[in-house]
Design an enzyme around this catalytic site. Structure first.
Site, PDB file in Angstrom:
ATOM      1  CG  HIS A   1      -1.861   1.182   1.224  1.00  0.00           C
ATOM      2  ND1 HIS A   1      -3.124   1.124   0.681  1.00  0.00           N
ATOM      3  CD2 HIS A   1      -1.717   2.451   1.691  1.00  0.00           C
ATOM      4  CE1 HIS A   1      -3.719   2.291   0.811  1.00  0.00           C
ATOM      5  NE2 HIS A   1      -2.880   3.129   1.419  1.00  0.00           N
ATOM      6  CB  CYS A   2       1.996   3.376  -2.702  1.00  0.00           C
ATOM      7  SG  CYS A   2       3.137   4.742  -3.004  1.00  0.00           S
ATOM      8  N   PRO A   3       1.708   4.985   0.422  1.00  0.00           N
ATOM      9  CG  PRO A   3       3.249   5.657   2.038  1.00  0.00           C
ATOM     10  CD  PRO A   3       2.912   4.515   1.125  1.00  0.00           C
TER      11      PRO A   3
ATOM     12  N   GLY B   1      -1.723   6.893  -2.173  1.00  0.00           N
ATOM     13  CA  GLY B   1      -2.965   6.666  -1.440  1.00  0.00           C
ATOM     14  C   GLY B   1      -3.766   5.493  -1.944  1.00  0.00           C
TER      15      GLY B   1
END
Length: 371
Positions: A156-158, A161
């Site tokens: 999950h890439c911050p 998003g």
């Protein structure tokens, strides 16, 4: 009846948000994509007015055009990755809401936590997700941020998003690559501009190299600020590009590499050679979504009459009569991926596909590139 695989619960995905009539899907922290977009767009536009203008006047417009193309590619791929379905496996009804097709009774207890299977000669342990009510196919992992099980989950890439998975990894890879190239080009040209000005100022003003360099920084403060900004980021962007190139060549995901799934000499059954791995990641067709994000209707498998082994169990006939339904067939053999979960209802002791709400099957041609 809860046994027909096309039936779906009221909500087929977790915390993700749908936009534009369900055509776009973003994670719950999708607003972080706007910050990333500004971090890329603002310095690049400033580069065009400072460094780009300098190179266009002296050396032609080739370098500014290349920088502009990289900027457009980076921003477009960022938005495409942030608003795409990463490969969400649709949720199914709770096991207590579905009837066992063998006994006809409602299930009273949760299915087994794990189920071992052999898929194309390789042993896999499928884990039951208590949130999505499915057995996860190989390489599928539940994201704690989006609350979705994602096919070929990478991470999950911050920064965008959203999750990165089977359906949007190729977009993410090209986004990282174009951004790394844009960062490196901007840094190199900004430093080159200051170097050229320093070499010209020295003879003109009769000062030493240090004084000429300071004067060049004073004349082009924006270029100096861009050089510092790009220096701080280039290690991250270029390093991330190199890291994901390594993952692509070895056919690993970020999740698998961090967890050490194939470390210590463990064979990776998905590794097919550098060229084939790269082709699978970047050039394989992207499968359609499993569901309509707006209505929650499943798109796969296509709507059709349920096969005989999903039919309701008939009421007992007269004494001595057979309770077997005419034409009742045995479940099909396991195939691959999510489809391998379906035949688990072959016996009363085995987990039940209708109670689990197994994920929609994948066709053999698509999974061929994964195994």
């Amino acid at each position: 009846m809860g046994g027909i695989p096309n039936e779906a619960p009221s909500k087929v995905f977790g915390n993700s948000k749908a936009f534009c009539g369900g055509r776009l899907i973003a994670g719950p922290d999708g607003r972080s994509c706007a910050a990333t977009w500004l971090m890329v767009a603002v310095p690049s536009l400033a580069w065009q007015f400072s460094v780009g203008w300098f190179f266009a006047e002296r050396y032609g417009g080739v370098i500014p055009c290349i920088n502009g193309l990289l900027l457009v590619a980076s921003l477009t791929l960022l938005l495409a990755t942030a608003f795409s379905d990463p490969g969400i496996m649709p949720r199914q009804k709770d096991y207590g809401e579905c009837a066992d097709p063998v006994t006809g009774a409602m299930r009273a207890r949760q299915p087994p936590r794990y189920f071992d299977m052999i898929l194309r000669g390789h042993a896999f342990r499928l884990k039951y997700c208590v949130t999505c009510n499915i057995y996860r196919p190989p390489r599928c992992t539940h994201c704690s941020v989006c609350e979705n099980c994602v096919e070929r989950f990478d991470h999950h890439c911050p920064w965008i998003g959203n999750c990165v998975g089977k359906r949007n990894y190729w977009l993410f890879y090209w986004f990282v690559t174009s951004t790394g190239a844009l960062n490196a080009l901007s840094l190199a040209t900004a430093v080159a501009q200051i170097g050229v000005l320093s070499s010209e100022i020295g003879p003109q003003q009769g000062v030493d190299t240090t004084a000429a360099f300071v004067e060049a920084l004073r004349q082009e403060p924006l270029s100096a600020a861009l050089a510092i900004y790009c220096t701080l980021l280039v290690w991250f962007t270029v390093g991330l590009c190199m890291y994901h190139t390594y993952l692509m060549c070895t056919n690993q995901t970020t999740y698998e590499q961090i967890k050490g799934v194939y470390s210590s000499g463990i064979h990776n059954p998905f590794h097919r050679g550098f060229a084939s791995n790269g082709w699978d990641v970047l050039c394989s067709p992207v499968r359609p979504r499993y569901f309509d994000a707006l209505t929650g209707q499943l798109r796969w498998p296509p709507s059709r009459a349920p096969p005989p082994y999903f039919a309701p169990r008939p009421a007992p006939a007269a004494a001595g009569a057979s309770a077997q339904a005419p034409g009742r067939a045995a479940p099909p053999a396991a195939t691959s991926g999510a489809a391998a979960v379906a035949p688990l209802a072959a016996s009363p002791a085995a987990p039940d596909v209708t109670a689990l709400g197994a994920a929609p099957p994948l066709d053999m041609q698509e999974r061929r590139s994964e195994l």
